[in-house]
Motif scaffolding. Sequence first.
Motif, mmCIF file in Angstrom:
data_model
loop_
_atom_site.group_PDB
_atom_site.id
_atom_site.type_symbol
_atom_site.label_atom_id
_atom_site.label_comp_id
_atom_site.label_asym_id
_atom_site.label_seq_id
_atom_site.Cartn_x
_atom_site.Cartn_y
_atom_site.Cartn_z
ATOM 1 N N UNK A 15 0.804 -1.220 0.000
ATOM 2 C CA UNK A 15 0.000 0.000 0.000
ATOM 3 C C UNK A 15 0.840 1.275 0.000
ATOM 4 N N UNK A 16 2.142 1.137 -0.185
ATOM 5 C CA UNK A 16 3.030 2.297 -0.165
ATOM 6 C C UNK A 16 3.209 2.857 -1.574
ATOM 7 N N UNK A 17 3.060 4.177 -1.700
ATOM 8 C CA UNK A 17 3.267 4.855 -2.982
ATOM 9 C C UNK A 17 4.679 5.425 -3.104
ATOM 10 N N UNK A 18 5.242 5.822 -1.959
ATOM 11 C CA UNK A 18 6.554 6.475 -2.002
ATOM 12 C C UNK A 18 7.429 6.021 -0.848
ATOM 13 N N UNK A 19 8.695 5.759 -1.151
ATOM 14 C CA UNK A 19 9.700 5.410 -0.159
ATOM 15 C C UNK A 19 10.544 6.656 0.121
ATOM 16 N N UNK A 20 10.462 7.160 1.345
ATOM 17 C CA UNK A 20 11.303 8.282 1.762
ATOM 18 C C UNK A 20 12.576 7.687 2.363
ATOM 19 N N UNK A 21 13.681 7.889 1.695
ATOM 20 C CA UNK A 21 14.906 7.168 2.014
ATOM 21 C C UNK A 21 15.946 8.062 2.661
ATOM 22 N N UNK A 22 16.383 7.675 3.841
ATOM 23 C CA UNK A 22 17.586 8.259 4.401
ATOM 24 C C UNK A 22 18.748 7.892 3.480
ATOM 25 N N UNK A 23 19.847 8.594 3.589
ATOM 26 C CA UNK A 23 20.970 8.346 2.681
ATOM 27 C C UNK A 23 22.153 7.705 3.416
ATOM 28 N N UNK A 24 22.829 8.493 4.271
ATOM 29 C CA UNK A 24 23.982 7.965 4.990
ATOM 30 C C UNK A 24 23.579 6.784 5.869
ATOM 31 N N UNK A 25 24.193 5.629 5.628
ATOM 32 C CA UNK A 25 23.913 4.452 6.436
ATOM 33 C C UNK A 25 22.744 3.620 5.956
ATOM 34 N N UNK A 26 21.998 4.149 4.975
ATOM 35 C CA UNK A 26 20.823 3.451 4.446
ATOM 36 C C UNK A 26 21.025 3.046 2.998
ATOM 37 N N UNK A 32 30.377 4.831 -1.117
ATOM 38 C CA UNK A 32 30.236 3.412 -1.435
ATOM 39 C C UNK A 32 28.772 2.989 -1.247
ATOM 40 N N UNK A 33 28.196 2.394 -2.299
ATOM 41 C CA UNK A 33 26.835 1.887 -2.205
ATOM 42 C C UNK A 33 26.760 0.764 -1.171
ATOM 43 N N UNK A 34 25.713 0.776 -0.386
ATOM 44 C CA UNK A 34 25.403 -0.396 0.427
ATOM 45 C C UNK A 34 24.936 -1.490 -0.523
ATOM 46 N N UNK A 35 25.388 -2.691 -0.307
ATOM 47 C CA UNK A 35 25.124 -3.804 -1.213
ATOM 48 C C UNK A 35 23.631 -3.909 -1.542
ATOM 49 N N UNK A 36 23.319 -3.895 -2.828
ATOM 50 C CA UNK A 36 21.943 -4.059 -3.280
ATOM 51 C C UNK A 36 21.132 -2.784 -3.363
ATOM 52 N N UNK A 37 21.695 -1.655 -2.947
ATOM 53 C CA UNK A 37 20.904 -0.415 -2.873
ATOM 54 C C UNK A 37 20.453 0.065 -4.250
ATOM 55 N N UNK A 258 11.617 -4.251 9.960
ATOM 56 C CA UNK A 258 13.066 -4.269 10.159
ATOM 57 C C UNK A 258 13.700 -5.159 9.094
ATOM 58 N N UNK A 259 14.698 -4.609 8.412
ATOM 59 C CA UNK A 259 15.449 -5.377 7.422
ATOM 60 C C UNK A 259 16.941 -5.208 7.676
ATOM 61 N N UNK A 260 17.689 -6.253 7.356
ATOM 62 C CA UNK A 260 19.138 -6.158 7.527
ATOM 63 C C UNK A 260 19.712 -5.034 6.672
ATOM 64 N N UNK A 261 19.183 -4.891 5.460
ATOM 65 C CA UNK A 261 19.539 -3.785 4.571
ATOM 66 C C UNK A 261 18.455 -3.680 3.513
ATOM 67 N N UNK A 262 18.528 -2.652 2.683
ATOM 68 C CA UNK A 262 17.512 -2.494 1.638
ATOM 69 C C UNK A 262 17.542 -3.640 0.627
ATOM 70 N N UNK A 263 18.652 -4.333 0.532
ATOM 71 C CA UNK A 263 18.764 -5.465 -0.394
ATOM 72 C C UNK A 263 17.712 -6.516 -0.091
ATOM 73 N N UNK A 264 17.435 -6.747 1.190
ATOM 74 C CA UNK A 264 16.474 -7.776 1.590
ATOM 75 C C UNK A 264 15.025 -7.370 1.316
ATOM 76 N N UNK A 265 14.809 -6.088 1.005
ATOM 77 C CA UNK A 265 13.451 -5.623 0.720
ATOM 78 C C UNK A 265 13.041 -5.973 -0.718
ATOM 79 N N UNK A 266 14.000 -6.117 -1.604
ATOM 80 C CA UNK A 266 13.742 -6.256 -3.038
ATOM 81 C C UNK A 266 12.712 -7.369 -3.365
ATOM 82 N N UNK A 267 12.822 -8.552 -2.789
ATOM 83 C CA UNK A 267 11.855 -9.614 -3.144
ATOM 84 C C UNK A 267 10.408 -9.287 -2.777
ATOM 85 N N UNK A 268 10.204 -8.301 -1.873
ATOM 86 C CA UNK A 268 8.860 -7.981 -1.408
ATOM 87 C C UNK A 268 8.231 -6.810 -2.153
ATOM 88 N N UNK A 269 8.959 -6.254 -3.113
ATOM 89 C CA UNK A 269 8.432 -5.094 -3.846
ATOM 90 C C UNK A 269 7.631 -5.537 -5.071
#
Length: 269
Positions: A15-26, A32-37, A258-269
């Motif tokens: 039900x989410x239309x927009x992801x508001x994303x922090x940058x540093x650490x996210x 350096x990109x966080x893996x999968x970002x 809670x996700x270990x990183x944004x990489x783990x969110x990908x399968x749920x999008x």
Amino acid sequence: MFANTNEDKNNILKNIDCFALDMDGTIYLDDHWIDGAKDFLKKIEASGRKYIFLTNNSSKNPKNYVDKLHKMGLDVDLDKIVTSGQATVYYLQQNYPGKKVFLLGNDLLKEEFEEGGILLDDKTPDMVVTAFDTSLNYEKMCKVCDFVRAGLPYIATHPDYNCPTKTGFIPDAGAIHAFINASAFRNPDRIIGKPNTDIIKYLLSRLHTSADKVIMVGDRLYTDIAAGKNNGLYSMLVLSGETKLEDVESSEVKPHLIFDSVKEVIPLL
């Protein structure tokens, strides 16, 4: 109780239309990109939704972030960047029009304030604004404490104590507030950035949407997650930056996801 890691049992993301994303650490650490970002960002757009970067870091302006992301291989427009500096300019325009401001901040932020019509004055200001100033020196420290001690209105861009880097943490705006308080015995009268309402109001005005259609994604409980929880947004904590899972267990602020990183969110999008 908080949600299990790397799960969305309540189908919040559908039900989410927009992801508001922090940058540093996210999304990245330093340059350096966080893996999968990058794949995460691509998947958001491929799913017909959008993302916007929402950062408390006021040491850089939006153009600087666009340039930084370009060098890292991602091309975005300025309208995809929201900073606490922008939100502070907006707040000053609405609440302190024509007032002279002593700004404790980098040259990039000073340019942004001037472009927004804010009058900067380091001699006889009407008020003080403090930011994440990586050009801080002892002369600036003395000046800002003098003005705060004199009782001028005192606004801060954001509250973060530390800024994450690939080698650890460096002092951020909250640490600056601490040294001012140690000398001038005052904390900011108002803090604009996450988790506070002013930056979320500014964000929603830019997105032209309602809070329940936005999820705040970040690595800090006391800024990112609290911003979502306090202002009607959904919240997702990623464990790729400052916060560890044990911190969630002891915190009053609980994320929806809670996700270990944004990489783990990908399968749920």
